[in-house]
Write a protein that holds these residues in place. Structure first.
Motif, PDB file in Angstrom:
ATOM      1  N   LYS A 194       0.834  -1.210   0.000  1.00 21.94           N
ATOM      2  CA  LYS A 194       0.000   0.000   0.000  1.00 21.94           C
ATOM      3  C   LYS A 194       0.867   1.257   0.000  1.00 21.94           C
ATOM      4  O   LYS A 194       0.572   2.212  -0.710  1.00 21.94           O
ATOM      5  CB  LYS A 194      -0.942  -0.001   1.192  1.00 21.94           C
ATOM      6  CG  LYS A 194      -2.095  -0.953   1.030  1.00 21.94           C
ATOM      7  CD  LYS A 194      -3.180  -0.647   2.019  1.00 21.94           C
ATOM      8  CE  LYS A 194      -4.268  -1.670   1.924  1.00 21.94           C
ATOM      9  NZ  LYS A 194      -5.339  -1.302   1.059  1.00 21.94           N
ATOM     10  N   LEU A 195       1.935   1.241   0.791  1.00 22.58           N
ATOM     11  CA  LEU A 195       2.835   2.394   0.808  1.00 22.58           C
ATOM     12  C   LEU A 195       3.504   2.609  -0.550  1.00 22.58           C
ATOM     13  O   LEU A 195       3.664   3.744  -1.005  1.00 22.58           O
ATOM     14  CB  LEU A 195       3.889   2.238   1.904  1.00 22.58           C
ATOM     15  CG  LEU A 195       3.384   2.410   3.331  1.00 22.58           C
ATOM     16  CD1 LEU A 195       4.472   2.057   4.328  1.00 22.58           C
ATOM     17  CD2 LEU A 195       2.883   3.813   3.562  1.00 22.58           C
ATOM     18  N   LEU A 196       3.896   1.505  -1.195  1.00 19.71           N
ATOM     19  CA  LEU A 196       4.478   1.631  -2.534  1.00 19.71           C
ATOM     20  C   LEU A 196       3.459   2.213  -3.506  1.00 19.71           C
ATOM     21  O   LEU A 196       3.798   3.050  -4.359  1.00 19.71           O
ATOM     22  CB  LEU A 196       4.965   0.274  -3.040  1.00 19.71           C
ATOM     23  CG  LEU A 196       6.278  -0.231  -2.453  1.00 19.71           C
ATOM     24  CD1 LEU A 196       6.552  -1.655  -2.915  1.00 19.71           C
ATOM     25  CD2 LEU A 196       7.418   0.682  -2.838  1.00 19.71           C
ATOM     26  N   SER A 197       2.220   1.797  -3.379  1.00 17.24           N
ATOM     27  CA  SER A 197       1.164   2.325  -4.239  1.00 17.24           C
ATOM     28  C   SER A 197       0.996   3.823  -4.014  1.00 17.24           C
ATOM     29  O   SER A 197       0.861   4.591  -4.975  1.00 17.24           O
ATOM     30  CB  SER A 197      -0.145   1.589  -3.946  1.00 17.24           C
ATOM     31  OG  SER A 197      -1.209   2.196  -4.600  1.00 17.24           O
ATOM     32  N   ILE A 198       1.018   4.231  -2.759  1.00 13.68           N
ATOM     33  CA  ILE A 198       0.905   5.663  -2.446  1.00 13.68           C
ATOM     34  C   ILE A 198       2.093   6.423  -3.025  1.00 13.68           C
ATOM     35  O   ILE A 198       1.937   7.503  -3.608  1.00 13.68           O
ATOM     36  CB  ILE A 198       0.802   5.868  -0.919  1.00 13.68           C
ATOM     37  CG1 ILE A 198      -0.543   5.351  -0.417  1.00 13.68           C
ATOM     38  CG2 ILE A 198       0.970   7.336  -0.551  1.00 13.68           C
ATOM     39  CD1 ILE A 198      -0.654   5.290   1.090  1.00 13.68           C
ATOM     40  N   GLU A 199       3.289   5.858  -2.873  1.00 12.60           N
ATOM     41  CA  GLU A 199       4.497   6.493  -3.417  1.00 12.60           C
ATOM     42  C   GLU A 199       4.403   6.634  -4.936  1.00 12.60           C
ATOM     43  O   GLU A 199       4.736   7.674  -5.503  1.00 12.60           O
ATOM     44  CB  GLU A 199       5.737   5.676  -3.035  1.00 12.60           C
ATOM     45  CG  GLU A 199       7.040   6.229  -3.565  1.00 12.60           C
ATOM     46  CD  GLU A 199       7.445   7.523  -2.897  1.00 12.60           C
ATOM     47  OE1 GLU A 199       8.196   8.289  -3.528  1.00 12.60           O
ATOM     48  OE2 GLU A 199       7.016   7.781  -1.768  1.00 12.60           O
ATOM     49  N   LYS A 200       3.930   5.580  -5.612  1.00 17.28           N
ATOM     50  CA  LYS A 200       3.768   5.659  -7.062  1.00 17.28           C
ATOM     51  C   LYS A 200       2.756   6.729  -7.442  1.00 17.28           C
ATOM     52  O   LYS A 200       2.962   7.479  -8.407  1.00 17.28           O
ATOM     53  CB  LYS A 200       3.341   4.307  -7.632  1.00 17.28           C
ATOM     54  CG  LYS A 200       4.448   3.288  -7.651  1.00 17.28           C
ATOM     55  CD  LYS A 200       3.963   1.962  -8.196  1.00 17.28           C
ATOM     56  CE  LYS A 200       5.054   0.906  -8.139  1.00 17.28           C
ATOM     57  NZ  LYS A 200       4.583  -0.389  -8.625  1.00 17.28           N
ATOM     58  N   ASN A 201       1.664   6.806  -6.703  1.00 16.96           N
ATOM     59  CA  ASN A 201       0.667   7.854  -6.966  1.00 16.96           C
ATOM     60  C   ASN A 201       1.271   9.243  -6.784  1.00 16.96           C
ATOM     61  O   ASN A 201       0.993  10.159  -7.567  1.00 16.96           O
ATOM     62  CB  ASN A 201      -0.554   7.687  -6.063  1.00 16.96           C
ATOM     63  CG  ASN A 201      -1.445   6.553  -6.498  1.00 16.96           C
ATOM     64  OD1 ASN A 201      -1.389   6.116  -7.645  1.00 16.96           O
ATOM     65  ND2 ASN A 201      -2.256   6.056  -5.581  1.00 16.96           N
ATOM     66  N   MET A 202       2.087   9.392  -5.763  1.00 14.52           N
ATOM     67  CA  MET A 202       2.738  10.683  -5.525  1.00 14.52           C
ATOM     68  C   MET A 202       3.667  11.027  -6.689  1.00 14.52           C
ATOM     69  O   MET A 202       3.670  12.172  -7.177  1.00 14.52           O
ATOM     70  CB  MET A 202       3.538  10.647  -4.216  1.00 14.52           C
ATOM     71  CG  MET A 202       2.698  10.711  -2.975  1.00 14.52           C
ATOM     72  SD  MET A 202       3.641  10.512  -1.444  1.00 14.52           S
ATOM     73  CE  MET A 202       4.930  11.708  -1.599  1.00 14.52           C
ATOM     74  N   GLN A 203       4.455  10.062  -7.133  1.00 14.64           N
ATOM     75  CA  GLN A 203       5.373  10.310  -8.243  1.00 14.64           C
ATOM     76  C   GLN A 203       4.602  10.612  -9.520  1.00 14.64           C
ATOM     77  O   GLN A 203       4.983  11.504 -10.280  1.00 14.64           O
ATOM     78  CB  GLN A 203       6.304   9.115  -8.438  1.00 14.64           C
ATOM     79  CG  GLN A 203       7.320   8.970  -7.333  1.00 14.64           C
ATOM     80  CD  GLN A 203       8.162   7.710  -7.476  1.00 14.64           C
ATOM     81  OE1 GLN A 203       7.936   6.906  -8.370  1.00 14.64           O
ATOM     82  NE2 GLN A 203       9.128   7.547  -6.586  1.00 14.64           N
ATOM     83  N   ARG A 204       3.530   9.878  -9.761  1.00 17.52           N
ATOM     84  CA  ARG A 204       2.704  10.117 -10.943  1.00 17.52           C
ATOM     85  C   ARG A 204       2.093  11.517 -10.892  1.00 17.52           C
ATOM     86  O   ARG A 204       2.080  12.240 -11.880  1.00 17.52           O
ATOM     87  CB  ARG A 204       1.604   9.049 -11.030  1.00 17.52           C
ATOM     88  CG  ARG A 204       0.883   9.036 -12.350  1.00 17.52           C
ATOM     89  CD  ARG A 204      -0.152   7.905 -12.453  1.00 17.52           C
ATOM     90  NE  ARG A 204       0.410   6.606 -12.093  1.00 17.52           N
ATOM     91  CZ  ARG A 204      -0.068   5.818 -11.134  1.00 17.52           C
ATOM     92  NH1 ARG A 204      -1.128   6.162 -10.445  1.00 17.52           N
ATOM     93  NH2 ARG A 204       0.493   4.662 -10.879  1.00 17.52           N
ATOM     94  N   GLN A 205       1.629  11.904  -9.728  1.00 18.26           N
ATOM     95  CA  GLN A 205       1.048  13.239  -9.551  1.00 18.26           C
ATOM     96  C   GLN A 205       2.110  14.309  -9.800  1.00 18.26           C
ATOM     97  O   GLN A 205       1.840  15.324 -10.448  1.00 18.26           O
ATOM     98  CB  GLN A 205       0.495  13.357  -8.130  1.00 18.26           C
ATOM     99  CG  GLN A 205      -0.315  14.586  -7.878  1.00 18.26           C
ATOM    100  CD  GLN A 205      -1.730  14.403  -8.375  1.00 18.26           C
ATOM    101  OE1 GLN A 205      -2.174  13.296  -8.574  1.00 18.26           O
ATOM    102  NE2 GLN A 205      -2.414  15.489  -8.591  1.00 18.26           N
TER     103      GLN A 205
END
Length: 148
Positions: A67-78
């Motif tokens: 879940k944390l990796l998913s959040i990190e990916k979302n942050m990078q994508r944003q």
């Protein structure tokens, strides 16, 4: 009985005493062996319970890590999207919403566990992994246990 004892020579009396002492020693050894076997079973059961707890904890941590990796990916994508399109006004940061959403999942799961639902039922209802729910349940019981 006394006539039999009086007929014993001193060597025979010593031999009879040694036989009695050896029977007592064998009895004590057998009792000790039985106690050790019971303790071995108890230790084995405790080890299995500990292994299961560690496995649940590890699986829950893996789920949280994903879940944390998913959040990190979302942050990078944003961040990449913001760099590509600078003319758009900045929206509220996604990570904060993700964190709030994740907190609400954990709160919801905690409430469902408090109502007595199983980890599988809570996992199906919230979309969390069963290992995460088991970890959450384990943390909740640990937090409510009195400190000794």
């Amino acid at each position: 009985m006394q006539s039999i004892i009086s007929q014993f020579t001193s060597l025979e009396a010593i031999l009879a005493g040694v036989v009695i002492i050896s029977w007592v020693a064998v009895s004590v050894a057998l009792l000790s062996l039985m106690r050790v076997k019971r303790q071995e079973v108890a230790v084995r059961d405790a080890m299995e319970e500990l292994k299961q707890t560690v496995t649940i904890g590890n699986n829950g941590l893996i789920g949280m890590g994903r879940k944390l990796l998913s959040i990190e990916k979302n942050m990078q994508r944003q961040k990449r999207n913001q760099l590509k399109e600078p003319q758009k006004p900045a929206a509220a940061p996604v990570p904060r919403a993700s964190i709030v959403n994740m907190d609400s999942h954990y709160q919801q799961a905690g409430e469902m566990l408090a109502q007595g639902l199983t980890a599988g039922q809570v996992a199906n209802a919230t979309g969390m992994s069963q290992a995460e729910v088991q970890l959450l349940a384990m943390l909740r019981t640990t937090a409510t246990e009195p400190v000794s």
